[in-house]
Design a protein around this motif. Structure first.
Motif, PDB file in Angstrom:
ATOM      1  N   SER A   2      67.681  60.299  58.932  1.00 48.29           N
ATOM      2  CA  SER A   2      68.748  60.953  58.168  1.00 48.29           C
ATOM      3  C   SER A   2      70.094  60.475  58.702  1.00 48.29           C
ATOM      4  O   SER A   2      70.312  60.430  59.914  1.00 48.29           O
ATOM      5  CB  SER A   2      68.653  62.484  58.307  1.00 48.29           C
ATOM      6  OG  SER A   2      67.391  62.951  57.880  1.00 48.29           O
TER       7      SER A   2
ATOM      8  N   ASN B 277      66.992  60.050  54.557  1.00 45.93           N
ATOM      9  CA  ASN B 277      67.436  58.952  53.704  1.00 45.93           C
ATOM     10  C   ASN B 277      66.345  57.899  53.541  1.00 45.93           C
ATOM     11  O   ASN B 277      66.320  57.163  52.556  1.00 45.93           O
ATOM     12  CB  ASN B 277      68.694  58.300  54.275  1.00 45.93           C
ATOM     13  CG  ASN B 277      69.876  59.260  54.312  1.00 45.93           C
ATOM     14  OD1 ASN B 277      70.224  59.804  55.343  1.00 45.93           O
ATOM     15  ND2 ASN B 277      70.495  59.487  53.152  1.00 45.93           N
ATOM     16  N   SER B 278      65.466  57.805  54.527  1.00 45.56           N
ATOM     17  CA  SER B 278      64.340  56.878  54.448  1.00 45.56           C
ATOM     18  C   SER B 278      63.159  57.468  55.196  1.00 45.56           C
ATOM     19  O   SER B 278      63.319  58.219  56.161  1.00 45.56           O
ATOM     20  CB  SER B 278      64.703  55.513  55.033  1.00 45.56           C
ATOM     21  OG  SER B 278      64.991  55.613  56.414  1.00 45.56           O
TER      22      SER B 278
END
Length: 468
Positions: free
Chosen positions: A174, A215-216
């Motif tokens: 994040s 985010n990933s």
């Protein structure tokens, strides 16, 4: 004088005017042009839509996109189902085995009129002696050795190693800004379990709080293969999320070694049964714990449903996550940290897998789930008798801005039926409303107690989509 005046008239020339047609105003020309643009745009949109509908299936087939994707299902058998299977409704409640025995006994000759009771007894004794010779029992004491003890643990490791093929490590990243506007990355690592392969993706269960703001998402399989994961759906009440990893992102030669976990049953758990905890039960990813089931029959009431819990004697850790498997390697529980109360606060607690299967199905298939908006409890036999009813659930909380509140349901009401189907428990209530789609109207019958009397009411509720 007159000639001079005439000469002046001849030299003077009037302005020559010509009458022409009136030109269209500028705004009318613009409107006309806009109209034609709209018409042509509509025509283009229709043609493009038809072309898109025709070409996309063929293009997906050519690119092999979602060609083999299928809906995931997790069959389960409740105690009621087991009872139905073991009992033939046409045999008066007898099992098939008992029925055969009964039929066999009924088929025997109850006695020959020409034979005496003594003769029958002697014949039976002689037959027993002929077919059942005396059994000789030979006992030999063989002491257990340390090698035997080691072999037991070797068997347990073998079970765990096979089940670990379905376990993954999930790393989420994040990004954000600190107080000084500097960028930073927050990394969280946890474990997940592969529950299904729909032909296009591997579907994985993981703790929601570890990946929700990511985010990933990176997924690492047991054979060190890494792939990107994507959040599909989640349930905040259970703190469980489903993520997907595309099969095309995993090298084909490595796919055959990666297997979805087998989901067992938690209905028939027995206290004292040995279990294995996998994932990160002690906080460390890839750890393993051995233990036994210490209690069962606990439950947690969540929105519109009831979840069954059980406890084990493995060391509890506030960062512990993962799954509980039996000695067949089947997942029978999911370790939870959010469904604890003051009684089991420091005890390792797991969600029974049987009641979870329907929820897992909806998560991995990314299906719409309905929302009614109550919390309730099952009613005891004494409570039912006191209320003068046969079955029902007691509403303990009506959530704000919920379909139940809009329909007029109140805390303290007893829900008797949903669309004329009797409600016996929170689980049956959830199973019934799950048969409908969001926006579907349902009719519920409730018993509402007032100061002087209790009365039955019929309320119309329009189910909404559950926002996870």
């Amino acid at each position: 004088m007159s000639d001079e005046y005439n000469n002046k008239d001849n030299n003077f020339s009037f302005i020559q005017e010509q009458i022409t047609s009136k030109k269209k105003s500028r705004w009318k020309r613009m409107m006309l042009s806009l109209g034609w643009t709209i018409v042509l745009g509509c025509i283009f949109g229709v043609i493009a839509g038809v072309a898109f509908c025709i070409s996309v299936p063929k293009l997906n087939g050519f690119l092999n996109v979602n060609k083999d994707k299928k809906t995931v299902e997790f069959p389960t058998m409740s105690p009621d189902d087991e009872h139905k299977n073991n009992t033939n409704p046409d045999s008066g409640g007898l099992t098939e085995e008992n029925k055969e025995n009964t039929e066999g006994n009924n088929g025997q000759d109850p006695g020959n009129e020409n034979s005496t009771e003594g003769e029958n007894t002697n014949e039976g004794t002689a037959g027993e002696q002929a077919h059942n010779p005396e059994t000789v029992v030979i006992e030999k004491f063989i002491p257990a050795t340390i090698e035997d003890y080691s072999n037991i643990y070797a068997e347990l490791r073998s079970i765990a190693n096979h089940a670990n093929r379905s376990m993954v490590t999930v790393t989420s990243v994040s990004k954000g800004l600190d107080w000084f506007k500097n960028e930073y990355e927050a990394i969280k690592v946890t474990s997940g379990v592969i529950v299904a392969d729909n032909g296009a993706e591997l579907l994985i269960l993981v703790s929601l709080d570890k990946i929700k703001e990511a985010n990933s998402i990176k997924v690492t399989f047991f054979n060190s293969i890494e792939a990107e994961g994507a959040l599909k759906s989640y349930d905040t009440d259970l703190n469980i999320a489903a993520i997907g990893v595309k099969l095309k992102d995993i090298p084909e030669q490595n796919r055959k070694d990666i297997k979805p976990a087998k989901l067992g049953e938690s209905f028939a758990l027995v206290v004292g049964t040995p279990i294995i905890a996998l994932g990160n039960p002690n906080g460390y990813v890839g750890s393993m714990e051995l233990g036994a089931i210490t209690s069962k029959g606990n439950s947690a009431y969540i929105t519109d449903n009831k979840i069954e819990l059980f406890n084990t004697d493995i060391n509890d850790n506030k960062n512990g996550e993962g799954v509980i498997i039996n000695l067949k390697g089947e997942v029978i529980g999911i370790i939870t940290q959010v469904l604890k109360d003051e009684v089991n606060e420091n005890v390792n607690t797991a969600i029974g897998i049987s009641r979870m299967k329907k929820i897992i199905e909806s998560l991995v298939n990314n299906q719409n789930r309905v929302y009614f908006g109550i919390k309730g409890i099952d009613m005891t036999a004494d409570a039912l008798e006191k209320a003068g009813i046969v079955s029902g659930i007691s509403v303990t909380e009506v959530e704000p801005e919920s379909p139940a509140l809009e329909a007029g349901l109140k805390s303290g009401d007893i829900i008797l039926t949903v669309n004329e189907t009797p409600i016996s428990s929170m689980n049956s209530f959830y199973n019934i409303i799950s048969l409908y789609e969001p926006k579907a109207p349902i009719h519920i019958t409730v018993k509402r107690g007032t100061k002087n009397e209790a009365k039955d009411l019929t309320l119309d509720v329009v189910l909404e989509k559950k926002n996870n």
